[in-house]
Design an enzyme around this catalytic site. Structure first.
Site, PDB file in Angstrom:
ATOM      1  N   ARG A  30       0.821  -1.218   0.000  1.00 22.25           N
ATOM      2  CA  ARG A  30       0.000   0.000   0.000  1.00 22.25           C
ATOM      3  C   ARG A  30       0.856   1.271   0.000  1.00 22.25           C
ATOM      4  NH1 ARG A  30      -3.857  -0.823   4.795  1.00 22.25           N
ATOM      5  NH2 ARG A  30      -1.976  -1.847   5.519  1.00 22.25           N
ATOM      6  N   ASN A  48      -6.644  -2.655   1.608  1.00 24.61           N
ATOM      7  CA  ASN A  48      -6.566  -4.118   1.677  1.00 24.61           C
ATOM      8  C   ASN A  48      -7.969  -4.655   1.861  1.00 24.61           C
ATOM      9  OD1 ASN A  48      -3.814  -4.364   1.548  1.00 24.61           O
ATOM     10  ND2 ASN A  48      -3.514  -4.620   3.748  1.00 24.61           N
TER      11      ASN A  48
END
Ligand SMILES: [Zn+2]
Ligand SMILES: [Zn+2]
Ligand SMILES: [Zn+2]
Length: 758
Positions: A30, A48
Site C-alpha cells: 500500500r 486491503n
C-alpha cells in the site's frame, strides 16, 4: 471485470479500478502504491480487502499506472493478477490509504525473509535507533509465516501482540511515507523483544569451542566453529548424529567464495530473500573435514537474521582465520522436529548445548531452513521450508479443497484452496510422537492462515503409514494415491502439463499396487487414469528395512540376481552376517523383492567398496555420487525386455576389481543415465508423448538428474524436473493433492491403476 485497452499517453482525465491478487499484504504494497500514485500525480485510494488489494486511480497518466505497478512492486510482493476496470472520473484531488475491509479472506501471509539492505544499514549505523538491534525489520524483510497464527495478517494475530509499540515505532507504523508503514512485527530496543545474552558472549564462547543453541526465525539452531574438529566431534556425539553432513554459515558472498566454488546461479540463490542452505562444491582444506565426511559438496547458508550479522561482526573482530565460519544445524534431538519453544529448549537442549540463547518473541509455527541445489541450470529443492512456506503453487484451475498427508519419510502436507496448492514446511520422519504432533500442528496452522476447510483428504496407498491414519482421522472422503504416481503427479501439476505424461519415478521406497516395494518405475498418466508401463528389474530385499540401512545386503542381493553369489564373500570383506546371508541365498532362500533404484544404488556402492553400512539415509548413494568424475556408459551394460530395465550386466562389470571406486561410480552413473533414457524413449514412443516428468528421491542426485535431462533431450524428449517442490518424499503431498483433485473432478476415472497393456 472488463479489461480495457486504450492507447497510451491520453490527454484526458481517466479513472480505473485495479484489483490486485497475489502476495500483496504485509509486504509494503500500500505505501508503494501511495508513493507511486503521488509521483504520477494521480488521485484515488488503496485498501486491503479479503481478495488482496483494491486500488482506484484517476488522472492524466492513469493508463500507465498498471504497468508501473507490476514493474516497480516491492521485492517481497508477488502479483498473480491485476484486473482493470474503467470508471467514470469523480474529480477527487488526493490519494489516500483507506482502512482495510473485513470479509472472508482469500489472501495470504508472506514467507519469512532475510534482513533487507536498508535494515542492515540501520543495524550498523550508530545514529539509527535500530543500531545493533537483533530484531530490526521492516515491510521488506523479517519474520511473517513463523510468527503468525491466523488471517488477516495484522499484529494482533502475531507473536508481537504482547509487545506494545513505543511512540517512535507507532509513528513509523502509521506513516505511509515510512518503510515501516504497517510493518506488523515492527520493534526497537525500547519496545521490542530481547536476546537473552549479549552477542559478544556468544562469539567469545564460540571462539572457545563451545556449542551454542540460538533461537532464530523458525526455531533453535546449534552453532559451533566450523574449523574446530573437537567441537564438531562433540556436537555429533551429543546430537547422536553419525556422519550426516552439517550446513555451514558464513557472513556473505565474499566469505562464501573463500570456502566454496560458486556459480552465479548458486550465488543468486544464497543471497535471495528466502536465504536457503545451498549445496555447493567445497574448496578442499578450508574447513574441518568432519563437516561433510566423504562428500565433495557442503550445504552453505549466509547470515540472514540481524542477530547473525551482529554475531559475525564480533567474530570478524577476533577470529584468527578469515572468514569466520560456523556449523549451523537444526536443534532437533534424535531426529525429532526442530525445537522452537524456550521451555522446550531449556529442557531438551541442555545436554547438547553449552549455552542456550533465547529471546522473547515466540515462534508460532516452526520452520527449518530450506535446502536447495542448482540442477540443470535452475534451483531445485531438497527440503522446502523457511523462506518459501506458505508461497502457493498455481495448479492452473479451480478445484475442491483437498488436504494431502504426504509420505511417512520427509513428511510435508499439502492444502489446496481454489487454484492454489500450499505445501507445508518440512515436517520430517513420522516415526516419533513429536513429529506426529508437529504434523497435526502444521495442518491446523496451514488451514488457519489460509482460512480454508478442506472437503477431501488424500494420502498414500500404504496400509500402515501414519500419514494414512491421519488422513483417515479427518472424517472426510479419502482418495488414496500410489506413492510414485504422486511423485509424478506433483511434477505434472507444477508444470501444468496437459495430455499424456510419461513419468520416471526413481526412488527409495513406495508401496506398489501389487503390495510389493516399488522405486524404479516407468508410469503413464493419461486422460482416463494411469498405469505402470514398466519397472527396474526387481532385486531381492534381504532383511526388509535393514537392507536400506546396510547396503552390503543389497550388494549380496544384486550378486545373487546376477547369478554370481559366489563373488559375495571375496568382494565384500568378511562383514558380520555376510556368510550367513550368502549361505541362505545359496540354499534357495526367497526374500521379498524391490524395483527401487535407491536400493540398486546401495548395491553398487557396496560392490564397489564405497560403503557397506550407512549412518544416515542416502549416505551410500551420496558418497558414490561424490566419487563421479565423468559419467560414462558401459556398452551392453543394460537390457530392456517387456518394459523391464535390467542392469545386471553393469553389476557384473562392477565386480571386476582393479579400477577403483571412482571408476565404478563413473560407469554406474553413465550407464544408468543411458539405460533410463533409452527406457523412457521407448515408453514415450508407445505413449505418443514427448513430456517426461522426472521425480523421486534419486533425482536429488545431481549427476543423475543433469545427465538424464540431457540424455532425454538428445532423444527428442522434453524432461520436466521438480522445481517448486522437492523431488524426494517432501513433494509427495503436492502430487497426492493434485491427483486427488483430478479424480474428484472426474478428469481421471479413478486413482486405481488401469489394466496394463505392456
Ligand atoms: Zn528491512
Ligand atoms: Zn519501539
Ligand atoms: Zn518416494
Amino acid at each position: 471485470m472488463a479489461r480495457v485497452a486504450q492507447p497510451a499517453g491520453s490527454e484526458v482525465r481517466r479513472r480505473f479500478r485495479l484489483r490486485v491478487r497475489g502476495t500483496v499484504q504485509g509486504v509494503g504494497f500500500r505505501p508503494f502504491v501511495y508513493r507511486l500514485a503521488r509521483k504520477m500525480r494521480l488521485s484515488g485510494y488503496v485498501l486491503n480487502d479479503s481478495a488482496g488489494v483494491l486500488i482506484e486511480i484517476e488522472g492524466l497518466d492513469a493508463d500507465d499506472f498498471s504497468k508501473e505497478l507490476r514493474t516497480q512492486a516491492p521485492p517481497l510482493a508477488r502479483i498473480d493478477a491485476v484486473d482493470l476496470l474503467e470508471l467514470a472520473p469523480v474529480g477527487d484531488n488526493r490519494f489516500e490509504i483507506l482502512d482495510s475491509l473485513a470479509g472472508r479472506s482469500a489472501t495470504r501471509i508472506g514467507a519469512d525473509a532475510a534482513i533487507c539492505e536498508e535494515c542492515q544499514r540501520e543495524l550498523n549505523d550508530p545514529g539509527s535507533r535500530f543500531f545493533g538491534y537483533p530484531f530490526v525489520n521492516c515491510t521488506q524483510c523479517g519474520p511473517r509465516f513463523t510468527i503468525t497464527g491466523a488471517l488477516p495478517y495484522d499484529r494482533a494475530r502475531t507473536s508481537m501482540a504482547s509487545f506494545s509499540m513505543c511512540g517512535a515505532c507507532a509513528a513509523d507504523y502509521d506513516d505511509p511515507e515510512n518503510r515501516r508503514f504497517h510493518a506488523e512485527p515492527i520493534a526497537c530496543p525500547d519496545c521490542g523483544p530481547r536476546l537473552s545474552h549479549p552477542v559478544a558472549e556468544l562469539s567469545a564462547r564460540l571462539e572457545g569451542g563451545a556449542i551454542i543453541a540460538l533461537k532464530e526465525v523458525g526455531g533453535f539452531h546449534l552453532l559451533c566453529d566450523a574449523r574446530n574438529d573437537a567441537a564438531i566431534d562433540l556436537l555429533r556425539l551429543r546430537k547422536g548424529r553419525g556422519q550426516k553432513p552439517f550446513a555451514v554459515m558464513v557472513r556473505d558472498i565474499p566469505a562464501a567464495r573463500q570456502i566454496a566454488q560458486l556459480t552465479d546461479a548458486e550465488e543468486e540463490l544464497l543471497t535471495s530473500a528466502a536465504s536457503p542452505i545451498v549445496l555447493v562444491e567445497a574448496l578442499a582444506g578450508e574447513l574441518s573435514n568432519r563437516i561433510a565426511p566423504s562428500l565433495r559438496r557442503i550445504g552453505l547458508i549466509l547470515a540472514h537474521a540481524p542477530a547473525h550479522f551482529l554475531l559475525f561482526d564480533e567474530l570478524d573482530r577476533f577470529s584468527p582465520v578469515f572468514p569466520p565460519a560456523l556449523v549451523a544445524t537444526s536443534a532437533n534431538p534424535r531426529g525429532e522436529p526442530l525445537i522452537a519453544d524456550n521451555m522446550d529448549a531449556e529442557l531438551r537442549l541442555s545436554a547438547v548445548a553449552d549455552l542456550i540463547v533465547t529471546h522473547d518473541r515466540d515462534i508460532i509455527m516452526r520452520a527449518d531452513d530450506s535446502v536447495m541445489q542448482v540442477i540443470d541450470g535452475a534451483p531445485a529443492f531438497i527440503r522446502r521450508a523457511r523462506g518459501f512456506v506458505p508461497e502457493p503453487i498455481d495448479l492452473g484451475e479451480d478445484g475442491p479443497s483437498v488436504i494431502a498427508t504426504g509420505a511417512d519419510l520427509k513428511n510435508t502436507l499439502c492444502v489446496t484452496r481454489r487454484r492454489e496448492a500450499f505445501l507445508s514446511q518440512h515436517v520430517g520422519g513420522l516415526d516419533n510422537r513429536e513429529a506426529i504432533r508437529f504434523q497435526l500442528e502444521a495442518a491446523a496452522h496451514l488451514c488457519s492462515i489460509l482460512d480454508v476447510k478442506p472437503e477431501f483428504a488424500a494420502c498414500d496407498l500404504h496400509p500402515d503409514f501414519r500419514s494414512v491414519r491421519m488422513a483417515e482421522s479427518f472424517g472426510l472422503p479419502v482418495v488414496r494415491v500410489q506413492h510414485h504416481l504422486a511423485h509424478i503427479a506433483a511434477v505434472a501439476a507444477e508444470h501444468r502439463l496437459a495430455g499424456s505424461v510419461l513419468g520416471l519415478a526413481l526412488d527409495g521406497y513406495g508401496f506398489g499396487t501389487d503390495g510389493s516395494s516399488w522405486g524404479g518405475e516407468l508410469l503413464a498418466i493419461e486422460r482416463h487414469g494411469w498405469r505402470r508401463l514398466g519397472s527396474l528389474m526387481p532385486l531381492p530385499l534381504p532383511g526388509g528395512d535393514r537392507a536400506a540401512r546396510e547396503p552390503w545386503r543389497m550388494g549380496v542381493a544384486a550378486l545373487q540376481a546376477a547369478g554370481r553369489i559366489d563373488l559375495a564373500l571375496s568382494l565384500v570383506p568378511a562383514h558380520c552376517g555376510m556368510a550367513q546371508l550368502t549361505a541362505m541365498f545359496s540354499h534357495g532362500m526367497r526374500s521379498p523383492v524391490t524395483s527401487s533404484l535407491g536400493r540398486l544404488f546401495d548395491a553398487a556402492a557396496a560392490i564397489s567398496g564405497t560403503r557397506l553400512v550407512q549412518t544416515y539415509e542416502g549416505q551410500a548413494a551420496m558418497e558414490f555420487e561424490a566419487l563421479v568424475r565423468a559419467p560414462r556408459s558401459l556398452p551392453g551394460g543394460y537390457a530392456i525386455k517387456n518394459g523391464v530395465l535390467d542392469f545386471r550386466p553393469l553389476i557384473l562389470r562392477l565386480t571386476e576389481t582393479g579400477s577403483g571406486a571412482a571408476d565404478a561410480a563413473d560407469l554406474f552413473h553413465g550407464t544408468l543415465i543411458a539405460g533410463l533414457a533409452a527406457w523412457a524413449a521407448k515408453g514415450a514412443t508407445s505413449l505418443g508423448t514427448q513430456q517426461v516428468a522426472l521425480s523421486g528421491g534419486c533425482m536429488t542426485n545431481r549427476v543423475l538428474a543433469v545427465g538424464l535431462a540431457q540424455a532425454l533431450r538428445q532423444h527428442g524428449l522434453k524432461p520436466y524436473l521438480p522445481r517448486l517442490a522437492p523431488a524426494n518424499d517432501g513433494g509427495v503431498a503436492l502430487g497426492q493433492a493434485a491427483y486427488a483433485r483430478q479424480v474428484i473432478m472426474n478428469k481421471h476415472a479413478s486413482a486405481l491403476e488401469s489394466p496394463t497393456c505392456a
